[in-house]
Design a protein around this motif. Sequence first.
Motif, PDB file in Angstrom:
ATOM      1  N   ASN A  52       2.214   4.625  -9.230  1.00 53.75           N
ATOM      2  CA  ASN A  52       3.279   5.401  -9.311  1.00 53.75           C
ATOM      3  C   ASN A  52       2.929   6.102 -10.989  1.00 53.75           C
ATOM      4  O   ASN A  52       3.985   6.549 -11.542  1.00 53.75           O
ATOM      5  CB  ASN A  52       4.544   4.759  -9.076  1.00 53.75           C
ATOM      6  CG  ASN A  52       4.648   4.580  -7.595  1.00 53.75           C
ATOM      7  OD1 ASN A  52       4.155   5.553  -7.038  1.00 53.75           O
ATOM      8  ND2 ASN A  52       5.400   3.711  -7.282  1.00 53.75           N
ATOM      9  N   VAL A  53       1.970   5.759 -11.890  1.00 51.46           N
ATOM     10  CA  VAL A  53       1.661   6.312 -12.979  1.00 51.46           C
ATOM     11  C   VAL A  53       0.435   6.958 -13.129  1.00 51.46           C
ATOM     12  O   VAL A  53      -0.687   6.585 -12.525  1.00 51.46           O
ATOM     13  CB  VAL A  53       1.677   5.057 -14.060  1.00 51.46           C
ATOM     14  CG1 VAL A  53       1.495   5.689 -15.361  1.00 51.46           C
ATOM     15  CG2 VAL A  53       3.151   4.261 -13.850  1.00 51.46           C
ATOM     16  N   MET A  54       0.476   8.043 -13.687  1.00 56.71           N
ATOM     17  CA  MET A  54      -0.731   8.583 -14.130  1.00 56.71           C
ATOM     18  C   MET A  54      -1.405   8.786 -15.658  1.00 56.71           C
ATOM     19  O   MET A  54      -0.617   8.776 -16.263  1.00 56.71           O
ATOM     20  CB  MET A  54      -0.631  10.087 -13.367  1.00 56.71           C
ATOM     21  CG  MET A  54       0.027  10.346 -12.108  1.00 56.71           C
ATOM     22  SD  MET A  54      -1.364   9.942 -10.686  1.00 56.71           S
ATOM     23  CE  MET A  54      -2.155  11.498 -10.824  1.00 56.71           C
ATOM     24  N   PHE A  55      -2.607   8.663 -15.349  1.00 55.01           N
ATOM     25  CA  PHE A  55      -3.407   8.805 -16.875  1.00 55.01           C
ATOM     26  C   PHE A  55      -4.468  10.000 -16.483  1.00 55.01           C
ATOM     27  O   PHE A  55      -4.924  10.154 -15.771  1.00 55.01           O
ATOM     28  CB  PHE A  55      -3.960   7.611 -17.083  1.00 55.01           C
ATOM     29  CG  PHE A  55      -2.926   6.418 -17.501  1.00 55.01           C
ATOM     30  CD1 PHE A  55      -2.683   6.276 -18.842  1.00 55.01           C
ATOM     31  CD2 PHE A  55      -2.479   5.587 -16.640  1.00 55.01           C
ATOM     32  CE1 PHE A  55      -1.891   5.236 -19.173  1.00 55.01           C
ATOM     33  CE2 PHE A  55      -1.544   4.621 -16.761  1.00 55.01           C
ATOM     34  CZ  PHE A  55      -1.426   4.492 -18.327  1.00 55.01           C
ATOM     35  N   GLU A  56      -4.781  10.593 -17.844  1.00 50.78           N
ATOM     36  CA  GLU A  56      -5.744  11.373 -18.103  1.00 50.78           C
ATOM     37  C   GLU A  56      -6.688  10.659 -19.320  1.00 50.78           C
ATOM     38  O   GLU A  56      -6.243  10.452 -20.355  1.00 50.78           O
ATOM     39  CB  GLU A  56      -5.297  12.791 -18.601  1.00 50.78           C
ATOM     40  CG  GLU A  56      -5.081  13.483 -17.377  1.00 50.78           C
ATOM     41  CD  GLU A  56      -5.010  15.311 -17.976  1.00 50.78           C
ATOM     42  OE1 GLU A  56      -5.206  16.109 -17.206  1.00 50.78           O
ATOM     43  OE2 GLU A  56      -4.633  15.380 -19.174  1.00 50.78           O
ATOM     44  N   GLY A  57      -7.806  10.103 -18.726  1.00 51.29           N
ATOM     45  CA  GLY A  57      -8.347   8.919 -19.667  1.00 51.29           C
ATOM     46  C   GLY A  57      -7.377   7.825 -19.832  1.00 51.29           C
ATOM     47  O   GLY A  57      -6.980   7.234 -18.967  1.00 51.29           O
ATOM     48  N   ASP A  58      -7.043   7.741 -21.167  1.00 47.55           N
ATOM     49  CA  ASP A  58      -6.219   6.496 -21.511  1.00 47.55           C
ATOM     50  C   ASP A  58      -4.907   7.112 -22.017  1.00 47.55           C
ATOM     51  O   ASP A  58      -4.084   6.263 -22.574  1.00 47.55           O
ATOM     52  CB  ASP A  58      -6.913   5.707 -22.703  1.00 47.55           C
ATOM     53  CG  ASP A  58      -8.033   4.823 -22.503  1.00 47.55           C
ATOM     54  OD1 ASP A  58      -8.204   4.655 -21.151  1.00 47.55           O
ATOM     55  OD2 ASP A  58      -8.984   4.659 -23.558  1.00 47.55           O
ATOM     56  N   THR A  59      -4.631   8.325 -21.797  1.00 46.86           N
ATOM     57  CA  THR A  59      -3.445   8.813 -22.051  1.00 46.86           C
ATOM     58  C   THR A  59      -2.548   8.948 -20.725  1.00 46.86           C
ATOM     59  O   THR A  59      -2.816   9.564 -19.975  1.00 46.86           O
ATOM     60  CB  THR A  59      -3.315  10.325 -22.550  1.00 46.86           C
ATOM     61  OG1 THR A  59      -4.309  10.173 -23.776  1.00 46.86           O
ATOM     62  CG2 THR A  59      -2.241  11.000 -23.101  1.00 46.86           C
ATOM     63  N   LEU A  60      -1.093   8.349 -20.916  1.00 46.22           N
ATOM     64  CA  LEU A  60      -0.381   8.442 -19.848  1.00 46.22           C
ATOM     65  C   LEU A  60       0.124  10.066 -19.598  1.00 46.22           C
ATOM     66  O   LEU A  60       0.653  10.522 -20.591  1.00 46.22           O
ATOM     67  CB  LEU A  60       0.694   7.466 -20.372  1.00 46.22           C
ATOM     68  CG  LEU A  60       1.774   7.251 -19.101  1.00 46.22           C
ATOM     69  CD1 LEU A  60       2.432   5.890 -19.426  1.00 46.22           C
ATOM     70  CD2 LEU A  60       2.872   8.432 -18.950  1.00 46.22           C
ATOM     71  N   THR A  61       0.304  10.589 -18.424  1.00 44.62           N
ATOM     72  CA  THR A  61       0.709  11.789 -18.134  1.00 44.62           C
ATOM     73  C   THR A  61       1.955  11.798 -17.471  1.00 44.62           C
ATOM     74  O   THR A  61       2.670  12.869 -17.040  1.00 44.62           O
ATOM     75  CB  THR A  61      -0.422  12.581 -17.415  1.00 44.62           C
ATOM     76  OG1 THR A  61      -0.677  11.893 -16.209  1.00 44.62           O
ATOM     77  CG2 THR A  61      -1.603  12.766 -18.430  1.00 44.62           C
ATOM     78  N   GLY A  62       2.323  10.681 -16.927  1.00 44.96           N
ATOM     79  CA  GLY A  62       3.577  10.796 -16.125  1.00 44.96           C
ATOM     80  C   GLY A  62       3.861   9.396 -15.337  1.00 44.96           C
ATOM     81  O   GLY A  62       2.964   8.646 -14.750  1.00 44.96           O
ATOM     82  N   PHE A  63       5.078   9.216 -14.811  1.00 45.43           N
ATOM     83  CA  PHE A  63       5.758   8.516 -13.892  1.00 45.43           C
ATOM     84  C   PHE A  63       6.256   9.373 -12.499  1.00 45.43           C
ATOM     85  O   PHE A  63       6.811  10.517 -13.023  1.00 45.43           O
ATOM     86  CB  PHE A  63       7.113   7.808 -14.325  1.00 45.43           C
ATOM     87  CG  PHE A  63       6.916   6.728 -15.611  1.00 45.43           C
ATOM     88  CD1 PHE A  63       5.465   6.269 -15.970  1.00 45.43           C
ATOM     89  CD2 PHE A  63       8.000   6.139 -16.091  1.00 45.43           C
ATOM     90  CE1 PHE A  63       5.352   5.352 -16.965  1.00 45.43           C
ATOM     91  CE2 PHE A  63       7.909   5.229 -17.144  1.00 45.43           C
ATOM     92  CZ  PHE A  63       6.397   4.765 -17.787  1.00 45.43           C
ATOM     93  N   PHE A  64       5.930   8.837 -11.447  1.00 49.46           N
ATOM     94  CA  PHE A  64       6.498   9.368 -10.209  1.00 49.46           C
ATOM     95  C   PHE A  64       6.826   8.647  -9.281  1.00 49.46           C
ATOM     96  O   PHE A  64       7.038   7.349  -9.394  1.00 49.46           O
ATOM     97  CB  PHE A  64       5.572  10.712  -9.847  1.00 49.46           C
ATOM     98  CG  PHE A  64       4.327   9.894  -9.062  1.00 49.46           C
ATOM     99  CD1 PHE A  64       4.010   9.807  -7.998  1.00 49.46           C
ATOM    100  CD2 PHE A  64       3.318   9.365 -10.073  1.00 49.46           C
ATOM    101  CE1 PHE A  64       2.978   9.207  -7.244  1.00 49.46           C
ATOM    102  CE2 PHE A  64       2.290   8.672  -9.476  1.00 49.46           C
ATOM    103  CZ  PHE A  64       2.015   8.749  -8.019  1.00 49.46           C
ATOM    104  N   ASP A  65       7.386   9.008  -8.043  1.00 51.94           N
ATOM    105  CA  ASP A  65       8.123   8.373  -6.907  1.00 51.94           C
ATOM    106  C   ASP A  65       9.027   7.590  -7.447  1.00 51.94           C
ATOM    107  O   ASP A  65       9.195   6.376  -7.294  1.00 51.94           O
ATOM    108  CB  ASP A  65       6.926   7.436  -6.426  1.00 51.94           C
ATOM    109  CG  ASP A  65       7.585   7.111  -4.891  1.00 51.94           C
ATOM    110  OD1 ASP A  65       8.492   7.302  -4.444  1.00 51.94           O
ATOM    111  OD2 ASP A  65       6.599   6.292  -4.211  1.00 51.94           O
TER     112      ASP A  65
END
Length: 322
Positions: free
Chosen positions: A202-215
């Motif tokens: 339920n968390v997204m990353f681009e590489g090692d950078t957090l891009t968001g929480f969802f659900d």
Amino acid sequence: MAVFTTVSPEEASALVQRLQLGTLVDLRGITSGIENTNYFVTAEREGRRTEYVLTLFERLGFEQLPFYLHLMKHLAGRGIPVPDPKADASGEILHAVCGKPAALVDKLRGSHQLAPSNVHCHQVGAMLARMHLAGQDYPRVQPNLRGLPWWVETVPSILPHLDGAQRQLLEDELAFQRSHAQSPAYLALPRGPIHADLFRDNVMFEGDTLTGFFDFYFAGVDTFLFDVAVCLNDWCTDLDSGRLDEGRAQVFVAAYQSVRPLTHDEVRLMPALLRAGALRFWISRLWDFHLPRDAHMLKPHDPGHFERILRQRVETPWHPEP
């Protein structure tokens, strides 16, 4: 999430047009999860393609959903990277598709980090604290619908499916949590809107950078410490044994505390809340596994995973370092 309700391209296209997002290009069912129906939706407007997530809510009703959707709007407006629900011309963000409540939200960039390192745990811990602070002035109130009252209601229906040792563990832990929830220290813990389901997927990353929480569809007002415990039981746990990785756990909590320091009672009650987090998901996975609903592409999770975690949290209590 699993596809319980089949959405036709025509129905999805009608929603996309009603929200003035262009023309439907693609519609794909999402297989992960077990609560709602989810689809990836791709729309094209003025030559530009944009991806969204369409959710049809299978258990939550129209009266409950404004809490979740407006919470996401609230957090997005305060700089927390969460999907922003799309509104129609009248500003409504709760829609109906196939006769069910539905929402269309932005698809976050990146991918899941299913083997998190200290770097990922640090970012999630800090962002979780930012989210808790950002939600403190959110005006809507709704309890955590998968909290203690739901555990008490659900356990009798799953006990017949368990062996003797499992029944004993479940009944003993439920009794412990019922008693603990009445203690003055627990009742005084800081509270507010929490995610309550912030697992690795339920968390997204681009590489090692957090891009968001969802659900956010298990969100509710509960103790912030319960949210921390749910995260520790996933982000900082060895998936095979259920043991807490103390190194990752300390990094996670330190990052959280750099934004919102834990109170003395939060530190003291961490072991009990880690047990509560494990119990909550053991109960829900037992329920989904033994009393499943019909769905296309349904993939119920293994209940044994959280049974192992609960046993570990009972046998080996953990407090963060000062």
